[in-house]
Design a protein around this motif. Structure first.
Motif, PDB file in Angstrom:
ATOM      1  N   PRO A 222      46.352  43.330  32.790  1.00 42.82           N
ATOM      2  CA  PRO A 222      45.662  43.606  31.180  1.00 42.82           C
ATOM      3  C   PRO A 222      45.877  44.515  30.360  1.00 42.82           C
ATOM      4  O   PRO A 222      45.109  44.526  29.406  1.00 42.82           O
ATOM      5  CB  PRO A 222      44.570  44.798  32.718  1.00 42.82           C
ATOM      6  N   PHE A 223      47.184  45.498  30.303  1.00 42.68           N
ATOM      7  CA  PHE A 223      47.259  46.320  28.882  1.00 42.68           C
ATOM      8  C   PHE A 223      47.939  44.444  27.843  1.00 42.68           C
ATOM      9  O   PHE A 223      47.143  44.839  27.234  1.00 42.68           O
ATOM     10  CB  PHE A 223      48.859  46.452  29.873  1.00 42.68           C
ATOM     11  N   GLU A 224      48.569  43.552  28.350  1.00 43.16           N
ATOM     12  CA  GLU A 224      48.334  42.600  27.332  1.00 43.16           C
ATOM     13  C   GLU A 224      47.558  42.259  26.580  1.00 43.16           C
ATOM     14  O   GLU A 224      47.165  41.355  25.951  1.00 43.16           O
ATOM     15  CB  GLU A 224      49.805  41.520  28.405  1.00 43.16           C
ATOM     16  N   LEU A 225      46.492  41.639  28.190  1.00 44.43           N
ATOM     17  CA  LEU A 225      44.828  41.589  27.631  1.00 44.43           C
ATOM     18  C   LEU A 225      44.674  41.726  26.430  1.00 44.43           C
ATOM     19  O   LEU A 225      44.107  41.100  25.875  1.00 44.43           O
ATOM     20  CB  LEU A 225      44.462  40.647  28.215  1.00 44.43           C
ATOM     21  N   MET A 226      43.992  43.104  27.143  1.00 43.09           N
ATOM     22  CA  MET A 226      43.606  44.269  26.194  1.00 43.09           C
ATOM     23  C   MET A 226      44.395  43.921  24.154  1.00 43.09           C
ATOM     24  O   MET A 226      43.536  43.756  23.337  1.00 43.09           O
ATOM     25  CB  MET A 226      43.231  46.046  26.284  1.00 43.09           C
ATOM     26  N   MET A 227      45.873  43.687  24.192  1.00 42.72           N
ATOM     27  CA  MET A 227      46.274  44.347  23.043  1.00 42.72           C
ATOM     28  C   MET A 227      46.284  42.849  22.004  1.00 42.72           C
ATOM     29  O   MET A 227      46.547  43.190  20.977  1.00 42.72           O
ATOM     30  CB  MET A 227      47.895  44.545  23.263  1.00 42.72           C
ATOM     31  N   GLY A 228      46.524  41.963  22.525  1.00 43.16           N
ATOM     32  CA  GLY A 228      46.838  40.548  22.339  1.00 43.16           C
ATOM     33  C   GLY A 228      44.413  40.403  21.868  1.00 43.16           C
ATOM     34  O   GLY A 228      44.580  40.056  20.778  1.00 43.16           O
ATOM     35  N   LYS A 229      43.664  40.602  22.719  1.00 37.03           N
ATOM     36  CA  LYS A 229      42.148  40.765  21.559  1.00 37.03           C
ATOM     37  C   LYS A 229      42.317  41.022  21.071  1.00 37.03           C
ATOM     38  O   LYS A 229      41.765  40.977  19.787  1.00 37.03           O
ATOM     39  CB  LYS A 229      41.252  40.782  23.135  1.00 37.03           C
ATOM     40  N   ILE A 230      43.045  42.435  21.133  1.00 39.71           N
ATOM     41  CA  ILE A 230      42.088  43.443  19.584  1.00 39.71           C
ATOM     42  C   ILE A 230      43.094  42.698  19.280  1.00 39.71           C
ATOM     43  O   ILE A 230      42.587  42.827  17.213  1.00 39.71           O
ATOM     44  CB  ILE A 230      42.821  44.842  20.068  1.00 39.71           C
ATOM     45  N   ILE A 231      44.186  42.708  18.630  1.00 44.08           N
ATOM     46  CA  ILE A 231      45.524  41.802  17.819  1.00 44.08           C
ATOM     47  C   ILE A 231      45.063  40.717  16.795  1.00 44.08           C
ATOM     48  O   ILE A 231      44.602  40.359  16.175  1.00 44.08           O
ATOM     49  CB  ILE A 231      46.567  42.146  17.283  1.00 44.08           C
ATOM     50  N   GLY A 232      44.280  40.147  18.011  1.00 46.70           N
ATOM     51  CA  GLY A 232      44.500  38.437  17.590  1.00 46.70           C
ATOM     52  C   GLY A 232      42.296  38.732  16.674  1.00 46.70           C
ATOM     53  O   GLY A 232      42.091  38.020  15.981  1.00 46.70           O
ATOM     54  N   ILE A 233      41.330  39.405  17.257  1.00 46.92           N
ATOM     55  CA  ILE A 233      40.163  39.750  16.411  1.00 46.92           C
ATOM     56  C   ILE A 233      41.071  40.231  14.905  1.00 46.92           C
ATOM     57  O   ILE A 233      39.566  39.931  14.169  1.00 46.92           O
ATOM     58  CB  ILE A 233      39.486  40.263  17.415  1.00 46.92           C
ATOM     59  N   ALA A 234      42.031  41.209  15.167  1.00 51.06           N
ATOM     60  CA  ALA A 234      42.109  42.095  14.087  1.00 51.06           C
ATOM     61  C   ALA A 234      42.748  41.094  12.923  1.00 51.06           C
ATOM     62  O   ALA A 234      41.503  40.964  11.798  1.00 51.06           O
ATOM     63  CB  ALA A 234      43.346  42.810  14.527  1.00 51.06           C
ATOM     64  N   LEU A 235      42.785  39.676  13.282  1.00 51.82           N
ATOM     65  CA  LEU A 235      43.598  38.596  12.476  1.00 51.82           C
ATOM     66  C   LEU A 235      42.496  38.531  11.927  1.00 51.82           C
ATOM     67  O   LEU A 235      41.942  37.332  10.516  1.00 51.82           O
ATOM     68  CB  LEU A 235      44.220  38.027  13.329  1.00 51.82           C
ATOM     69  N   VAL A 236      41.337  36.942  12.483  1.00 55.97           N
ATOM     70  CA  VAL A 236      40.552  37.190  12.409  1.00 55.97           C
ATOM     71  C   VAL A 236      39.283  37.370  11.170  1.00 55.97           C
ATOM     72  O   VAL A 236      39.054  37.064  10.342  1.00 55.97           O
ATOM     73  CB  VAL A 236      39.001  36.722  13.771  1.00 55.97           C
ATOM     74  N   GLY A 237      39.231  39.184  11.124  1.00 59.61           N
ATOM     75  CA  GLY A 237      38.273  40.305   9.810  1.00 59.61           C
ATOM     76  C   GLY A 237      38.986  39.931   9.181  1.00 59.61           C
ATOM     77  O   GLY A 237      39.108  39.146   7.722  1.00 59.61           O
ATOM     78  N   LEU A 238      40.472  39.885   9.273  1.00 56.93           N
ATOM     79  CA  LEU A 238      41.244  39.840   8.065  1.00 56.93           C
ATOM     80  C   LEU A 238      40.997  37.992   6.964  1.00 56.93           C
ATOM     81  O   LEU A 238      40.978  38.105   6.147  1.00 56.93           O
ATOM     82  CB  LEU A 238      42.496  40.541   8.308  1.00 56.93           C
ATOM     83  N   THR A 239      41.717  37.214   8.028  1.00 51.22           N
ATOM     84  CA  THR A 239      41.403  35.200   7.616  1.00 51.22           C
ATOM     85  C   THR A 239      39.870  36.234   6.877  1.00 51.22           C
ATOM     86  O   THR A 239      39.155  35.249   5.934  1.00 51.22           O
ATOM     87  CB  THR A 239      41.378  35.195   8.887  1.00 51.22           C
ATOM     88  N   GLN A 240      38.908  36.203   7.890  1.00 55.94           N
ATOM     89  CA  GLN A 240      37.736  36.358   7.191  1.00 55.94           C
ATOM     90  C   GLN A 240      37.729  36.922   5.813  1.00 55.94           C
ATOM     91  O   GLN A 240      36.699  36.372   4.766  1.00 55.94           O
ATOM     92  CB  GLN A 240      36.461  36.973   8.152  1.00 55.94           C
ATOM     93  N   PHE A 241      37.955  38.086   5.636  1.00 59.04           N
ATOM     94  CA  PHE A 241      37.483  38.903   4.211  1.00 59.04           C
ATOM     95  C   PHE A 241      38.617  38.602   3.276  1.00 59.04           C
ATOM     96  O   PHE A 241      38.147  37.942   1.873  1.00 59.04           O
ATOM     97  CB  PHE A 241      38.426  39.959   4.476  1.00 59.04           C
ATOM     98  N   LEU A 242      39.908  37.753   2.865  1.00 54.57           N
ATOM     99  CA  LEU A 242      40.395  37.034   2.144  1.00 54.57           C
ATOM    100  C   LEU A 242      39.661  35.640   2.106  1.00 54.57           C
ATOM    101  O   LEU A 242      39.646  35.346   0.996  1.00 54.57           O
ATOM    102  CB  LEU A 242      41.445  36.946   3.469  1.00 54.57           C
ATOM    103  N   LEU A 243      39.186  35.285   3.183  1.00 53.47           N
ATOM    104  CA  LEU A 243      38.567  34.469   2.377  1.00 53.47           C
ATOM    105  C   LEU A 243      36.927  34.309   1.695  1.00 53.47           C
ATOM    106  O   LEU A 243      36.611  33.569   0.672  1.00 53.47           O
ATOM    107  CB  LEU A 243      38.099  32.762   3.963  1.00 53.47           C
ATOM    108  N   TRP A 244      36.835  35.478   2.223  1.00 54.08           N
ATOM    109  CA  TRP A 244      35.484  35.640   1.270  1.00 54.08           C
ATOM    110  C   TRP A 244      36.016  36.394  -0.342  1.00 54.08           C
ATOM    111  O   TRP A 244      35.488  35.789  -0.719  1.00 54.08           O
ATOM    112  CB  TRP A 244      34.834  36.471   1.454  1.00 54.08           C
ATOM    113  N   GLY A 245      37.119  36.708  -0.291  1.00 54.73           N
ATOM    114  CA  GLY A 245      36.776  37.112  -1.930  1.00 54.73           C
ATOM    115  C   GLY A 245      37.498  35.789  -2.762  1.00 54.73           C
ATOM    116  O   GLY A 245      37.482  35.280  -3.551  1.00 54.73           O
ATOM    117  N   VAL A 246      38.746  34.955  -1.709  1.00 56.18           N
ATOM    118  CA  VAL A 246      38.421  33.885  -2.172  1.00 56.18           C
ATOM    119  C   VAL A 246      37.608  32.578  -3.197  1.00 56.18           C
ATOM    120  O   VAL A 246      37.554  32.509  -4.127  1.00 56.18           O
ATOM    121  CB  VAL A 246      40.015  33.313  -1.552  1.00 56.18           C
TER     122      VAL A 246
END
Length: 436
Positions: A222-246
């Motif tokens: 469960p710890f690995e699953l939760m950490m993976g979800k949190i970091i994965g969604i964080a990267l999705v958000g950063l990707t979205q912000f970067l694409l919005w700017g460009v």
């Protein structure tokens, strides 16, 4: 690593969704429209403004010719009584009538505006301001005071705040700008935590509803699953912000090249000329130098570094809490009783932002920036004013330590909650799961 696999799965699954693609590519169009729309509206402002003829029925005779015409409002002074003036408005002769009744006092202070349509606030504000000037002028004359002397005596006091340090150094401080900067950064953290933290919760609920989670937890902790979800969604958000700017920069660049500049941006040209003229005037008066002093007084390097630390730490902490909520319930309807207390923890420093900015060194502000649930917002409100290094270090360590602690708590909730279906969960039940 299993966490890496989960991060990859979370990232690729979300960026391939149609909703992600639509929001990512439509949002820049909206941002670009916000840049061009003001210029277009300014250029065509006369087409939107409605010309109005306003009658003025002044029984006192004091305001005749004293209410100036504007670009869209023409004031016509009439000798009709108020009933006849109202009828003229009903007949469409005038768009409205300002009625100033005679009074037993030397100076009238009341007026009424009659119209068939709702008049804009700018019109009523203009009438009120014009009457106020006339009344104040008459009162000064009645007291034997020359209004010109009063106007000439108006003085602006410039009070500069200067901070000293232990090394006999001095630096100018600009509280208003520091407050705006801190509030802006705090608002960014506030909204990002809620938007993407809620996505973590929805992702867990979705997997739990589809029974995918039962397969996943058979091979992943469960710890690995939760950490993976949190970091994965964080990267999705950063990707979205970067694409919005460009994409926003690309769209505005293309639009600037192809749209008819003389039509769309003529208002912008006028504004540019005004800014240039204002800049020259400001440079002569020393204001431009003060602007540079404001910019130089802010340590942007340290502020950006602290922003990243609290941005990531705050997101991780609240995402862990939202993920635990998602593991405990079956649908979003049941999340309200758990999400509301979590939301209040982050709302408190936003509500108290003015208190923190007014006294950034007070005990209240200190605790708001030290308590991990409020520190992402509370500390960003204090950072531009200058915060001792030891306070930042302690606050960051406590924030990330709390994140690890809540990750451990949440993983224990995961272990039991992800396999619970059809049961209403309470806070008491969740505490039991943590103690197992």
């Amino acid at each position: 690593m299993k966490i890496g696999i989960i991060i990859e799965r979370e990232y690729l699954t979300r960026v391939k969704k149609r909703s992600f693609l639509l929001i990512t590519f439509l949002a820049p169009l909206f941002f670009a429209a916000l840049m061009f729309l003001p210029a277009i509206l300014m250029e065509n402002s006369e087409k939107f403004d409605e010309k109005r003829n306003i009658a003025v029925c002044d029984e006192s005779g004091m305001f005749v010719g004293k209410i100036d015409n504007t670009e869209v409002n023409t004031f016509i002074y009439i000798d009709n009584n108020i009933d006849d003036a109202k009828q003229l408005v009903k007949d469409g002769v005038y768009d409205g009538v300002v009625y100033i009744p005679a009074t037993s006092l030397s100076v009238p202070t009341n007026a009424e505006v009659y119209s068939m349509k709702q008049l804009p606030m700018s019109l009523t504000s203009h009438i009120r301001s014009s009457m106020k000037q006339v009344v104040e002028h008459q009162k000064l004359l009645a007291s034997g005071i020359d209004p010109a002397i009063v106007k000439a005596s108006a003085t602006t006091i410039n009070l500069q705040s200067i901070k000293m340090d232990e090394k006999d150094g001095e630096q100018k401080s600009f509280s208003e700008f520091e407050f705006i900067l801190g509030l802006f950064l705090a608002i960014i953290i506030y909204f990002v935590i809620f938007i993407f933290g809620a996505q973590v919760m929805r992702g867990v609920i979705e997997e739990k509803t589809n029974r995918i989670i039962e397969v996943i937890v058979s091979s992943v902790k469960p710890f690995e699953l939760m950490m993976g979800k949190i970091i994965g969604i964080a990267l999705v958000g950063l990707t979205q912000f970067l694409l919005w700017g460009v994409l926003t920069l690309a769209i505005t660049g293309v639009a600037s090249a192809f749209l008819p500049t003389q039509d769309v941006f003529s208002a912008g040209t006028v504004m540019t000329e005004q800014i240039t003229e204002a800049t020259a005037t400001a440079n002569d008066s020393g204001m431009l130098t003060e602007v540079f002093e404001v910019i130089n007084s802010i340590n942007f390097r340290d502020i950006i570094l602290c922003f990243l630390l609290y941005f990531v730490g705050g997101y991780f902490l609240y995402s862990a809490m939202f993920a635990a909520v998602g593991a405990a319930v079956d649908n979003e309807t049941d999340t309200q009783q758990f999400v509301t207390p979590i939301s209040l923890l982050l709302i408190i420093p936003m509500v108290c932002s003015s208190i923190i900015a007014t006294a950034p060194d007070s005990s209240f502000a200190l605790w708001m920036s030290m308590i991990p649930f409020t520190s992402p917002v509370g500390m960003m409100l204090r950072i531009p004013f200058g915060v001792p290094i030891w306070q930042i270090v302690v606050s960051v360590v406590v924030l990330y330590a709390t994140f690890i602690l809540f990750t451990w708590f949440a993983s224990k909730i995961y272990r039991t909650g992800i396999l619970m279906y059809g049961k209403k969960v309470s806070w008491k039940e969740i505490i039991k799961w943590i103690k197992y």
